[in-house]
Design a protein around this motif. Sequence first.
Motif, mmCIF file in Angstrom:
data_model
loop_
_atom_site.group_PDB
_atom_site.id
_atom_site.type_symbol
_atom_site.label_atom_id
_atom_site.label_comp_id
_atom_site.label_asym_id
_atom_site.label_seq_id
_atom_site.Cartn_x
_atom_site.Cartn_y
_atom_site.Cartn_z
ATOM 1 N N ALA A 187 0.856 -0.974 0.283
ATOM 2 C CA ALA A 187 -0.147 -0.234 0.263
ATOM 3 C C ALA A 187 0.735 1.119 -0.375
ATOM 4 C CB ALA A 187 -0.574 -0.067 1.534
ATOM 5 N N ARG A 231 -5.248 -5.298 5.101
ATOM 6 C CA ARG A 231 -6.432 -5.153 5.143
ATOM 7 C C ARG A 231 -7.244 -6.330 6.775
ATOM 8 N NH1 ARG A 231 -11.604 -3.431 1.666
ATOM 9 N NH2 ARG A 231 -13.063 -2.403 3.564
ATOM 10 N N ARG A 232 -7.727 -5.249 7.173
ATOM 11 C CA ARG A 232 -8.413 -6.484 8.447
ATOM 12 C C ARG A 232 -9.922 -5.455 8.725
ATOM 13 N NH1 ARG A 232 -5.242 -9.065 7.461
ATOM 14 N NH2 ARG A 232 -2.800 -9.931 8.154
ATOM 15 N N GLN A 233 -10.823 -6.680 9.689
ATOM 16 C CA GLN A 233 -12.325 -6.316 9.573
ATOM 17 C C GLN A 233 -12.440 -4.632 9.536
ATOM 18 O OE1 GLN A 233 -14.250 -8.426 12.748
ATOM 19 N NE2 GLN A 233 -15.951 -7.107 11.911
ATOM 20 N N GLY A 289 -10.006 -1.805 9.968
ATOM 21 C CA GLY A 289 -9.140 -0.982 9.070
ATOM 22 C C GLY A 289 -7.793 -1.371 8.631
ATOM 23 N N TYR A 290 -6.696 -1.452 8.928
ATOM 24 C CA TYR A 290 -5.617 -1.517 8.114
ATOM 25 C C TYR A 290 -4.122 -2.507 9.526
ATOM 26 C CZ TYR A 290 -6.255 -1.743 3.213
ATOM 27 O OH TYR A 290 -6.782 -1.985 1.935
ATOM 28 N N TYR A 313 -8.312 5.145 1.176
ATOM 29 C CA TYR A 313 -9.580 5.015 2.351
ATOM 30 C C TYR A 313 -8.415 5.955 3.513
ATOM 31 C CZ TYR A 313 -9.651 -0.089 0.626
ATOM 32 O OH TYR A 313 -10.246 -1.080 -0.456
ATOM 33 N N LEU A 365 -8.531 6.580 7.193
ATOM 34 C CA LEU A 365 -7.713 5.713 8.152
ATOM 35 C C LEU A 365 -7.443 6.953 9.273
ATOM 36 C CD1 LEU A 365 -5.330 3.330 6.753
ATOM 37 C CD2 LEU A 365 -7.777 3.096 7.362
ATOM 38 N N SER A 423 -1.241 0.464 13.316
ATOM 39 C CA SER A 423 -3.006 -0.570 13.412
ATOM 40 C C SER A 423 -3.450 0.891 12.498
ATOM 41 C CB SER A 423 -3.916 -1.680 14.683
ATOM 42 O OG SER A 423 -4.283 -0.119 15.453
ATOM 43 N N PHE A 469 -10.695 2.331 9.892
ATOM 44 C CA PHE A 469 -11.224 3.330 9.045
ATOM 45 C C PHE A 469 -11.680 4.097 9.281
ATOM 46 C CE2 PHE A 469 -11.366 -0.977 6.860
ATOM 47 C CZ PHE A 469 -10.078 -1.204 5.638
#
Length: 127
Positions: A30, A51-53, A55-56, A87, A89, A122, A125
Motif C-alpha cells: 500500500a 486489511r483487517r475487519q 482497518g489496516y 481509504y 484511516l 493499526s 477506517f
Amino acid sequence: MPAPRWVAHANKISLNKLTRFIAPWAPGWAVVIHRGRKSGRTFRTPLWAFRRQHGYVIALTYGPQADWVRNVLAAGGCELEARRHTYRLVAPEVYRDEEATDMPAFIRFMLRRVIKAPEFLSLRFAD
C-alpha cells in the motif's frame, strides 16, 4: 530490532521509487499518504499493509521512529492507497507483537526471522 536507518535512507532514494508504482495495486502493499509535521508537504510512502475487519495493520519494518509513522501519529491518521482504492484511516496505534500473529505466513517469517521488526501500526477506517 528493525532495519537500520541507513537501509531506510537507501530505500528512500532508490527502492521506494520503484515500489511506489507497484504498491497501490499489489497484494500486501500500500501507499501511505501523509503530511510532514514540520514542512506540511504531502508524502507518499510505499510499505507492507494488510486489511483487517476495521482497518489496516502496517508492519513497521523501520520501527516506530520512522518519519512517516511520526507524521501519521501527529496527524491522527492518514490516507492509504491499496488495491486501487483510497481509504481515510484514523486512530493510529503502535503496538508490539513478537509473533507477528496478524501477518500472512511469509511476512510473519520475514518480520520474525529476517528483519526482526516486532512493531506494528493499526489504523481504523474513518466513519
